[in-house]
Design an enzyme around this catalytic site. Structure first.
Site, PDB file in Angstrom:
ATOM      1  N   LYS A 116      68.950 123.105  69.669  1.00 33.59           N
ATOM      2  CA  LYS A 116      68.039 122.117  68.639  1.00 33.59           C
ATOM      3  C   LYS A 116      66.799 122.483  68.080  1.00 33.59           C
ATOM      4  O   LYS A 116      66.377 122.065  67.236  1.00 33.59           O
ATOM      5  CB  LYS A 116      68.002 120.883  69.654  1.00 33.59           C
ATOM      6  CG  LYS A 116      69.177 120.234  70.001  1.00 33.59           C
ATOM      7  CD  LYS A 116      69.052 118.978  70.583  1.00 33.59           C
ATOM      8  CE  LYS A 116      70.377 118.419  71.161  1.00 33.59           C
ATOM      9  NZ  LYS A 116      70.266 117.067  71.611  1.00 33.59           N
ATOM     10  N   GLY A 163      74.998 115.169  75.462  1.00 35.05           N
ATOM     11  CA  GLY A 163      75.585 114.172  76.465  1.00 35.05           C
ATOM     12  C   GLY A 163      74.343 113.522  77.024  1.00 35.05           C
ATOM     13  O   GLY A 163      74.363 112.655  78.123  1.00 35.05           O
ATOM     14  N   GLY A 164      73.062 113.297  76.199  1.00 33.26           N
ATOM     15  CA  GLY A 164      72.171 112.449  76.585  1.00 33.26           C
ATOM     16  C   GLY A 164      71.321 113.134  77.843  1.00 33.26           C
ATOM     17  O   GLY A 164      70.320 112.613  78.448  1.00 33.26           O
ATOM     18  N   TYR A 201      58.309 110.337  70.378  1.00 31.41           N
ATOM     19  CA  TYR A 201      59.488 109.263  71.125  1.00 31.41           C
ATOM     20  C   TYR A 201      59.179 108.013  70.132  1.00 31.41           C
ATOM     21  O   TYR A 201      58.342 107.387  70.330  1.00 31.41           O
ATOM     22  CB  TYR A 201      59.036 108.827  72.374  1.00 31.41           C
ATOM     23  CG  TYR A 201      59.810 107.902  73.133  1.00 31.41           C
ATOM     24  CD1 TYR A 201      61.271 108.280  73.475  1.00 31.41           C
ATOM     25  CD2 TYR A 201      59.759 106.613  73.547  1.00 31.41           C
ATOM     26  CE1 TYR A 201      62.345 107.327  73.643  1.00 31.41           C
ATOM     27  CE2 TYR A 201      60.618 105.875  74.080  1.00 31.41           C
ATOM     28  CZ  TYR A 201      61.828 106.159  74.264  1.00 31.41           C
ATOM     29  OH  TYR A 201      62.661 105.414  74.711  1.00 31.41           O
ATOM     30  N   LEU A 202      60.407 107.844  69.386  1.00 29.18           N
ATOM     31  CA  LEU A 202      60.361 106.396  68.698  1.00 29.18           C
ATOM     32  C   LEU A 202      60.742 105.332  69.404  1.00 29.18           C
ATOM     33  O   LEU A 202      61.328 105.406  70.460  1.00 29.18           O
ATOM     34  CB  LEU A 202      61.387 106.720  67.272  1.00 29.18           C
ATOM     35  CG  LEU A 202      61.164 107.838  66.381  1.00 29.18           C
ATOM     36  CD1 LEU A 202      62.183 107.736  65.393  1.00 29.18           C
ATOM     37  CD2 LEU A 202      59.796 107.894  65.908  1.00 29.18           C
ATOM     38  N   HIS A 234      71.296 106.937  76.669  1.00 26.74           N
ATOM     39  CA  HIS A 234      71.449 107.770  75.778  1.00 26.74           C
ATOM     40  C   HIS A 234      72.789 108.248  75.197  1.00 26.74           C
ATOM     41  O   HIS A 234      73.137 109.171  74.388  1.00 26.74           O
ATOM     42  CB  HIS A 234      70.542 109.123  75.699  1.00 26.74           C
ATOM     43  CG  HIS A 234      69.059 108.823  76.056  1.00 26.74           C
ATOM     44  ND1 HIS A 234      68.073 108.220  75.327  1.00 26.74           N
ATOM     45  CD2 HIS A 234      68.398 109.432  77.114  1.00 26.74           C
ATOM     46  CE1 HIS A 234      67.055 108.081  75.858  1.00 26.74           C
ATOM     47  NE2 HIS A 234      67.181 108.686  76.910  1.00 26.74           N
ATOM     48  N   LYS A 236      76.502 106.785  73.567  1.00 30.88           N
ATOM     49  CA  LYS A 236      77.144 105.838  72.925  1.00 30.88           C
ATOM     50  C   LYS A 236      78.189 104.891  73.488  1.00 30.88           C
ATOM     51  O   LYS A 236      78.902 105.398  74.214  1.00 30.88           O
ATOM     52  CB  LYS A 236      77.754 106.322  71.484  1.00 30.88           C
ATOM     53  CG  LYS A 236      76.810 107.095  70.676  1.00 30.88           C
ATOM     54  CD  LYS A 236      77.464 107.975  69.502  1.00 30.88           C
ATOM     55  CE  LYS A 236      76.505 108.933  68.980  1.00 30.88           C
ATOM     56  NZ  LYS A 236      77.085 110.002  68.370  1.00 30.88           N
ATOM     57  N   GLU A 286      69.601 115.713  65.372  1.00 31.27           N
ATOM     58  CA  GLU A 286      70.601 116.869  65.618  1.00 31.27           C
ATOM     59  C   GLU A 286      71.799 116.827  64.837  1.00 31.27           C
ATOM     60  O   GLU A 286      72.036 115.825  64.047  1.00 31.27           O
ATOM     61  CB  GLU A 286      71.040 117.002  67.071  1.00 31.27           C
ATOM     62  CG  GLU A 286      72.307 115.702  67.526  1.00 31.27           C
ATOM     63  CD  GLU A 286      72.766 116.201  68.619  1.00 31.27           C
ATOM     64  OE1 GLU A 286      72.904 117.263  69.020  1.00 31.27           O
ATOM     65  OE2 GLU A 286      73.218 115.259  69.392  1.00 31.27           O
ATOM     66  N   ARG A 290      81.434 119.201  64.809  1.00 32.85           N
ATOM     67  CA  ARG A 290      82.806 119.214  65.379  1.00 32.85           C
ATOM     68  C   ARG A 290      83.289 117.686  64.851  1.00 32.85           C
ATOM     69  O   ARG A 290      82.403 116.885  64.458  1.00 32.85           O
ATOM     70  CB  ARG A 290      82.583 119.260  66.743  1.00 32.85           C
ATOM     71  CG  ARG A 290      81.672 118.260  67.324  1.00 32.85           C
ATOM     72  CD  ARG A 290      81.774 118.369  68.794  1.00 32.85           C
ATOM     73  NE  ARG A 290      80.581 117.361  69.532  1.00 32.85           N
ATOM     74  CZ  ARG A 290      80.552 116.370  69.342  1.00 32.85           C
ATOM     75  NH1 ARG A 290      81.446 115.253  69.123  1.00 32.85           N
ATOM     76  NH2 ARG A 290      79.415 115.654  70.015  1.00 32.85           N
TER      77      ARG A 290
HETATM   78  P1  ADP Z   1      72.161 114.542  72.834  1.00 37.20           P
HETATM   79  O1  ADP Z   1      72.752 115.826  72.050  1.00 37.20           O
HETATM   80  O2  ADP Z   1      71.873 114.782  74.262  1.00 37.20           O
HETATM   81  O3  ADP Z   1      73.240 113.347  72.593  1.00 37.20           O
HETATM   82  P2  ADP Z   1      70.332 113.358  70.854  1.00 37.20           P
HETATM   83  O4  ADP Z   1      69.243 114.273  70.324  1.00 37.20           O
HETATM   84  O5  ADP Z   1      71.512 113.388  70.145  1.00 37.20           O
HETATM   85  O6  ADP Z   1      70.865 114.022  72.392  1.00 37.20           O
HETATM   86  O7  ADP Z   1      69.769 112.136  71.417  1.00 37.20           O
HETATM   87  C1  ADP Z   1      70.721 111.282  71.884  1.00 37.20           C
HETATM   88  C2  ADP Z   1      69.967 109.814  72.054  1.00 37.20           C
HETATM   89  O8  ADP Z   1      68.699 109.918  72.620  1.00 37.20           O
HETATM   90  C3  ADP Z   1      69.838 109.206  70.844  1.00 37.20           C
HETATM   91  O9  ADP Z   1      70.512 108.365  70.153  1.00 37.20           O
HETATM   92  C4  ADP Z   1      68.500 108.193  70.976  1.00 37.20           C
HETATM   93  O10 ADP Z   1      69.009 107.039  71.710  1.00 37.20           O
HETATM   94  C5  ADP Z   1      67.757 109.288  72.197  1.00 37.20           C
HETATM   95  N1  ADP Z   1      66.592 110.139  71.570  1.00 37.20           N
HETATM   96  C6  ADP Z   1      66.624 111.132  70.996  1.00 37.20           C
HETATM   97  N2  ADP Z   1      65.381 111.490  70.525  1.00 37.20           N
HETATM   98  C7  ADP Z   1      64.631 110.420  70.382  1.00 37.20           C
HETATM   99  C8  ADP Z   1      63.286 110.134  70.062  1.00 37.20           C
HETATM  100  N3  ADP Z   1      62.663 111.382  69.285  1.00 37.20           N
HETATM  101  N4  ADP Z   1      62.843 109.121  70.130  1.00 37.20           N
HETATM  102  C9  ADP Z   1      63.568 108.197  70.728  1.00 37.20           C
HETATM  103  N5  ADP Z   1      64.685 108.096  71.267  1.00 37.20           N
HETATM  104  C10 ADP Z   1      65.323 109.632  71.182  1.00 37.20           C
END
Ligand code: ADP
Length: 448
Positions: A116, A163-164, A201-202, A234, A236, A286, A290
């Protein structure tokens, strides 16, 4: 075109790929663990090879066993599905070294996007807007320095994450020290890689992602967005397209930005660029190199078979259409149905005693479950995806409500009641939700 494709996966996605192959006149090879000898993907495939014991590390993640199965059966391509080896660049390299086509992007693209920190850099270079963030963090002091620079709150994330897992928020300097140490330990345990980085962190974003298709001749299209803001931990839970939060102009703009970025990096096959969306702005988080679980909602509104396109692209075929040929019609929602307790989310393995999947106009169920099937305890708990289409969001919601009511799954608890609860809430009906809405709603209903 390929004559025989080996499907390196199980469950509904293995069936999904099998179906696309059959429609293209391609023979299929299923691989399975000892625990999956009775699974539907094994029953439907033209050939099946047992690749090891139940544990994924011994079977579905066993690279050499899978490649041996492809060589023995004479498969000329391997589709990895999602999860398991689908984002493993070393596996893609091994497959190609054996003269077999890997149905996916180049291993180089997979390697960049799978890291990442490198993906953020590539995103910046290719013109994608990113969340303010740091490079890899070297130490606690480094984390403190970046925390001050980016401004609190921040989130520490694993560079190899998925996977969060491995994400920790921090609201001040004290918290960032602990968050750094915890995220690093979690990342090491989950991914055998303890590189972490920091992002702003949004606080109230939506998760909006763009589906890309690109061939090996430089043609790239986007298939619109998916709103995946209904999440738990985190991860879906329900996805929809179009996003109720975007207007036509925002949709076109972000689609075009994503499309151009992929053109610039020379990406090919299917891919998804994930963004957070807050106050009218998009921030790249990210890219998934796939097929994604939620791809069917895009298929529903575009009429494009994404798996078929993946296979065509891998075989060297050109897309044969351009962006202006992509037409969007209607609205689609997917509910992920897990064999879990809908309140505690504890997975429930066991024998399915009754199975009636809903049907009718605009209803698609992707599942590998049948009556009498025993869910093995070793794998992901998702047992079905319900995808519903309607001309409008409202029509889609009405249809989804009746389809969920019609679903009968006996012998295990499922998350159907949770999905019913979500779609009955005024905020959801109004399209007024962000990534925190579901967890907040669940906490509030528990208190009552
Ligand atoms: P993963 O690859 O583990 O799924 P992601 O980067 O895709 O990780 O993030 C998964 C979820 O985590 C996002 O959909 C969101 O809900 C939360 N998240 C990730 N980055 C941020 C951020 N900078 N601010 C707020 N929430 C975040």
């Amino acid at each position: 075109m390929f004559e025989k494709v080996l499907i390196a996966n199980r469950g509904e996605v293995a069936l999904r790929i099998h179906r696309a192959c059959k429609e293209m006149g391609i023979k299929t090879v299923a691989v399975h663990s000892e625990a999956d000898a009775d699974a539907m993907h094994v029953r439907l495939a033209d050939e099946a090879v047992c690749i090891g014991p139940a544990r994924s590390t011994d079977s579905y993640l066993n690279k050499s066993a899978i490649i041996s199965a492809a060589l023995i059966t004479g498969a000329d391509a391997i589709h990895p599905g999602f999860g398991f080896l689908s984002e493993n660049a070393d596996f893609a390299d091994m497959v190609e070294l054996h003269g077999i086509t890997f149905i996916g992007p180049s291993s180089e693209q997979m390697r960049t996007m799978g890291d990442k920190v490198a993906a953020r850099e590539a995103a910046i270079q290719s013109g994608l807007p990113v969340v303010p963030g740091s490079p890899a963090l070297e130490s606690v002091e480094d984390a403190v320095k970046w925390g001050a620079k980016i401004g609190y709150p921040v989130i520490i994330k694993a560079s190899a994450g998925g996977g969060g897992k491995g994400m920790k928020q921090a609201y001040n300097e004290e918290e960032v020290k602990t968050a750094f140490t915890m995220a690093k330990a979690e990342a090491k345990a989950a991914f055998s890689n303890d590189v972490v980085y920091m992002e702003k962190y949004l606080q109230k974003p939506r998760h909006i992602e763009i589906q890309i298709l690109a061939d090996k001749h430089g043609n790239v299209v986007h298939l619109g967005e998916r709103d995946c803001s209904i999440q738990r931990n985190h991860q879906k839970v329900l996805e929809e397209t179009h996003s109720p939060a975007l207007n036509e102009q925002q949709r076109e703009e972000i689609g075009e930005i994503a499309r151009k970025a992929m053109e610039k990096i020379g990406y090919y096959n299917a891919g998804t660029i994930e963004f957070l969306f807050e106050e009218g702005k998009f921030y790249f988080i990210e890219m998934n190199t796939r097929l994604q679980v939620e791809h069917p909602i895009t298929e529903a509104i575009t009429g494009i078979d994404i798996v078929r396109e993946q296979i065509r692209i891998a075989s060297g075929a050109a897309l044969g259409y351009t962006q202006k040929d992509i037409k969007f019609a209607g609205h689609a929602i997917e509910c992920r149905i897990n064999a879990e307790d809908p309140e505690t989310f504890i997975p429930c393995a066991g024998k399915i005693t009754d199975w009636h999947a809903p049907g009718g106009l605009g209803v698609r169920v992707d599942s590998a479950i049948y009556s009498g099937y025993s869910i093995p305890p070793y794998y992901d708990s998702m047992i079905a995806k319900l995808i519903v289409y309607g001309k409008t969001r409202n029509a889609c919601l009405m249809r989804l409500r009746r389809a969920l009511e019609e679903f009968v799954i006996g012998g295990t608890k499922t998350t159907i009641p949770l999905q019913q609860e979500i779609i009955s809430q005024p905020e959801f009906i109004d399209g007024n939700y962000n990534i925190h809405w579901l967890e907040k709603h669940m906490a509030e209903t528990k208190k009552k």
